[in-house]
Design a protein around this motif. Structure first.
Motif, PDB file in Angstrom:
ATOM      1  N   ALA A   9      10.582  57.895  -4.556  1.00 36.44           N
ATOM      2  CA  ALA A   9       9.862  57.364  -3.385  1.00 36.44           C
ATOM      3  C   ALA A   9       8.392  57.675  -3.584  1.00 36.44           C
ATOM      4  O   ALA A   9       7.985  58.829  -3.574  1.00 36.44           O
ATOM      5  N   VAL A  10       7.600  56.619  -3.787  1.00 38.80           N
ATOM      6  CA  VAL A  10       6.192  56.785  -4.159  1.00 38.80           C
ATOM      7  C   VAL A  10       5.297  56.486  -2.956  1.00 38.80           C
ATOM      8  O   VAL A  10       5.584  55.588  -2.165  1.00 38.80           O
ATOM      9  N   ILE A  11       4.218  57.267  -2.806  1.00 40.37           N
ATOM     10  CA  ILE A  11       3.169  56.928  -1.829  1.00 40.37           C
ATOM     11  C   ILE A  11       2.060  56.241  -2.605  1.00 40.37           C
ATOM     12  O   ILE A  11       1.494  56.809  -3.537  1.00 40.37           O
ATOM     13  N   GLU A  12       1.744  55.029  -2.194  1.00 38.58           N
ATOM     14  CA  GLU A  12       0.673  54.268  -2.850  1.00 38.58           C
ATOM     15  C   GLU A  12      -0.657  54.458  -2.133  1.00 38.58           C
ATOM     16  O   GLU A  12      -1.714  54.473  -2.753  1.00 38.58           O
ATOM     17  N   LYS A  13      -0.574  54.547  -0.785  1.00 35.27           N
ATOM     18  CA  LYS A  13      -1.790  54.636   0.039  1.00 35.27           C
ATOM     19  C   LYS A  13      -1.589  55.704   1.090  1.00 35.27           C
ATOM     20  O   LYS A  13      -0.475  55.894   1.589  1.00 35.27           O
ATOM     21  N   THR A  14      -2.669  56.369   1.472  1.00 37.50           N
ATOM     22  CA  THR A  14      -2.612  57.395   2.504  1.00 37.50           C
ATOM     23  C   THR A  14      -1.930  56.847   3.764  1.00 37.50           C
ATOM     24  O   THR A  14      -2.335  55.811   4.290  1.00 37.50           O
ATOM     25  N   GLY A  15      -0.870  57.530   4.201  1.00 34.04           N
ATOM     26  CA  GLY A  15      -0.216  57.154   5.456  1.00 34.04           C
ATOM     27  C   GLY A  15       0.729  55.964   5.364  1.00 34.04           C
ATOM     28  O   GLY A  15       1.389  55.628   6.342  1.00 34.04           O
ATOM     29  N   ASP A  46       6.076  67.060   4.236  1.00 30.00           N
ATOM     30  CA  ASP A  46       6.063  65.808   3.467  1.00 30.00           C
ATOM     31  C   ASP A  46       5.279  64.738   4.223  1.00 30.00           C
ATOM     32  O   ASP A  46       4.495  63.994   3.644  1.00 30.00           O
ATOM     33  N   VAL A  47       5.526  64.673   5.522  1.00 30.52           N
ATOM     34  CA  VAL A  47       4.895  63.638   6.338  1.00 30.52           C
ATOM     35  C   VAL A  47       3.400  63.918   6.496  1.00 30.52           C
ATOM     36  O   VAL A  47       2.564  63.010   6.386  1.00 30.52           O
ATOM     37  N   HIS A  48       3.057  65.203   6.706  1.00 28.17           N
ATOM     38  CA  HIS A  48       1.635  65.551   6.819  1.00 28.17           C
ATOM     39  C   HIS A  48       0.887  65.210   5.537  1.00 28.17           C
ATOM     40  O   HIS A  48      -0.216  64.656   5.587  1.00 28.17           O
ATOM     41  N   VAL A  49       1.474  65.520   4.410  1.00 32.76           N
ATOM     42  CA  VAL A  49       0.794  65.228   3.137  1.00 32.76           C
ATOM     43  C   VAL A  49       0.686  63.720   2.928  1.00 32.76           C
ATOM     44  O   VAL A  49      -0.366  63.209   2.546  1.00 32.76           O
ATOM     45  N   ARG A  50       1.772  63.005   3.222  1.00 32.64           N
ATOM     46  CA  ARG A  50       1.730  61.541   3.086  1.00 32.64           C
ATOM     47  C   ARG A  50       0.570  60.952   3.885  1.00 32.64           C
ATOM     48  O   ARG A  50      -0.111  60.030   3.443  1.00 32.64           O
ATOM     49  N   GLY A 288      -0.606  75.471   9.504  1.00 34.08           N
ATOM     50  CA  GLY A 288      -2.056  75.650   9.584  1.00 34.08           C
ATOM     51  C   GLY A 288      -2.761  74.669  10.490  1.00 34.08           C
ATOM     52  O   GLY A 288      -3.961  74.775  10.685  1.00 34.08           O
ATOM     53  N   GLY A 289      -2.038  73.717  11.061  1.00 35.21           N
ATOM     54  CA  GLY A 289      -2.687  72.713  11.906  1.00 35.21           C
ATOM     55  C   GLY A 289      -3.475  71.722  11.077  1.00 35.21           C
ATOM     56  O   GLY A 289      -3.439  71.753   9.844  1.00 35.21           O
ATOM     57  N   VAL A 290      -4.219  70.865  11.754  1.00 37.50           N
ATOM     58  CA  VAL A 290      -5.021  69.882  11.030  1.00 37.50           C
ATOM     59  C   VAL A 290      -6.151  70.616  10.312  1.00 37.50           C
ATOM     60  O   VAL A 290      -6.531  71.713  10.725  1.00 37.50           O
ATOM     61  N   PRO A 291      -6.686  70.050   9.207  1.00 40.50           N
ATOM     62  CA  PRO A 291      -7.741  70.763   8.475  1.00 40.50           C
ATOM     63  C   PRO A 291      -8.886  71.169   9.405  1.00 40.50           C
ATOM     64  O   PRO A 291      -9.348  70.371  10.216  1.00 40.50           O
ATOM     65  N   GLY A 292      -9.294  72.442   9.305  1.00 43.23           N
ATOM     66  CA  GLY A 292     -10.408  72.926  10.119  1.00 43.23           C
ATOM     67  C   GLY A 292     -10.015  73.401  11.511  1.00 43.23           C
ATOM     68  O   GLY A 292     -10.873  73.829  12.281  1.00 43.23           O
ATOM     69  N   ALA A 293      -8.726  73.335  11.851  1.00 38.61           N
ATOM     70  CA  ALA A 293      -8.290  73.715  13.209  1.00 38.61           C
ATOM     71  C   ALA A 293      -8.622  75.182  13.483  1.00 38.61           C
ATOM     72  O   ALA A 293      -8.420  76.044  12.632  1.00 38.61           O
ATOM     73  N   GLU A 294      -9.135  75.455  14.687  1.00 33.77           N
ATOM     74  CA  GLU A 294      -9.425  76.825  15.108  1.00 33.77           C
ATOM     75  C   GLU A 294      -8.857  77.025  16.497  1.00 33.77           C
ATOM     76  O   GLU A 294      -8.849  76.109  17.310  1.00 33.77           O
ATOM     77  N   ALA A 295      -8.375  78.258  16.764  1.00 32.48           N
ATOM     78  CA  ALA A 295      -7.779  78.543  18.068  1.00 32.48           C
ATOM     79  C   ALA A 295      -8.599  79.606  18.789  1.00 32.48           C
ATOM     80  O   ALA A 295      -8.954  80.619  18.197  1.00 32.48           O
TER      81      ALA A 295
END
Ligand SMILES: [Zn+2]
Ligand SMILES: [Zn+2]
Length: 370
Positions: A9-15, A46-50, A288-295
């Motif tokens: 199962a290949v990812i060709e494009k982001t998302g 897997d879904v987040h990386v896709r 880790g949340g979305v990149p850069g997320a701070e709490a």
């Protein structure tokens, strides 16, 4: 080098949706293990990386909860042999100071080796019409009929349990159960709140019950998941759509909970985790949340002996912990089969959609016959 044909199962494009394609894969190097994949779980990672992976890492093959049968091993491999049934887990370098001290999940190269889209030396075993395809995701890329693993991330399993069931032990299930049993070491009669009762959270619920924790409070937005949390050991549940979490926790525990496991990866939920902790309590953060997320955590609350710590893969050493979880399953203490739903490989996008809607807690793709 000999090359084998695989379907992946290949990812060709982001998302973009996963597309099943034929690829070529190099045979195993001296330290690699060729595994015929029988089944593979789908994890949120897997879904987040896709949805975030960018060129030049595309096209890419994901999948990191594989189970299968060893087909061939490189000359230096001694841990397994052809015909062995294995579960695949995360990878680590085995050489850095964190690996050498048994803290494999905090390997200095954890990001590069699990998410880098290639081997640590930058090479790739996957090709399509002569062009490179990125793989080696978590040292496996098991959304495929075959995967290359190593001695560091294969775990030999016995043949009395269905192999197609066992892949999720390699990530989501060991993450939730390990957070409770290895990282937080929740003792009997301690209180715990589990924020998010998807597959990881439900594994934590089962482990908390096995540890004798009380009360065990499951928090989620999906009534179906909360109902299952109750069946698997939660003594209380909080529907975050309808109820005030802080108020309910105070009603149930008085001074707050001894342990919180924060699995939603939402900044406001990490703040809430600290807010509902009793003095000297510990909050474990998974994700880790979305990149850069701070709490924005309350400093004055933290001062009263409270601890927040990040947890990767439940601090699990797969070759030790996965057999332990299988043994707990045999004794009825870890009935993770209640979480899973099987799909054919070609239904991968439907499986992702059902997981996103909360309809399926842990999808597993059947790839080949055990
Ligand atoms: Zn390392
Ligand atoms: Zn995962």
């Amino acid at each position: 080098m000999k090359s084998i044909k695989i379907t992946a199962a290949v990812i060709e494009k982001t998302g973009a949706p996963f597309v099943l394609q034929e690829l070529e894969m190099d045979g195993p190097r001296a330290d690699e293990i060729l595994v015929r994949i029988v089944a593979v779980g789908i994890c949120q990672t897997d879904v987040h990386v896709r949805d975030r992976v960018q060129p030049p890492e595309l096209p890419m093959v994901l999948g990191h909860e594989g189970s299968g049968v060893v087909e061939e091993v490189g000359a230096a491999v001694t841990a397994v042999k052809p015909g062995d049934r294995v579960v695949l887990s995360y990878d680590a370098c085995g050489q850095c100071r964190f690996c050498l001290s048994g803290r494999y999940t905090y390997c200095e190269h954890a990001m590069a080796i699990n998410f880098g889209g290639s081997r640590l030396d930058g090479t790739n075993a996957l090709h399509r019409a002569g062009a490179e395809v990125h793989g080696h995701f978590f040292g496996q890329s098991s959304f495929a009929t075959y995967a290359l693993a190593s001695e560091r991330n294969v775990v030999k399993v016995s043949s009395d349990l269905p192999l197609e069931l066992l892949g999720p032990l390699g990530c989501g299930l060991q993450t939730g159960a390990g957070a409770v049993l290895n990282s937080l070491r929740v003792p009997a009669n301690a209180s715990i709140a589990i924020l998010g009762t998807g597959a990881v959270g439900l594994a934590a619920v089962m482990a908390a019950r096995a540890a004798g924790a009380h009360p065990i409070i499951g928090v989620d937005l999906v009534p179906k998941r909360l109902a299952l949390a109750t069946e698997l050991g939660a003594t209380h549940t909080i529907d975050a759509r309808k109820e005030d979490i802080r108020k309910r926790i105070a009603e149930i525990t008085g001074s707050g909970v001894d342990y919180v496991l924060e699995i939603t990866a939402l900044p406001e939920m990490l703040k809430l985790a600290v807010d509902i902790l009793a003095p000297c309590g510990t909050a474990g953060q998974i994700g880790g949340g979305v990149p850069g997320a701070e709490a924005p955590i309350s400093m004055s609350r933290l001062l009263l002996g409270r601890t927040v710590r990040g947890i990767v893969q439940g601090d699990s050493i797969p070759r030790i912990f996965i057999p332990r979880l299988i043994e707990m399953h045999r004794r009825g203490q870890f009935p993770f089969d209640r979480l899973v739903r099987f799909y054919d490989f070609k239904e991968i996008n439907q499986a992702v959609a059902d997981s996103a809607s909360g309809d399926t807690i842990k999808p597993i793709l059947r790839i080949s016959a055990a």
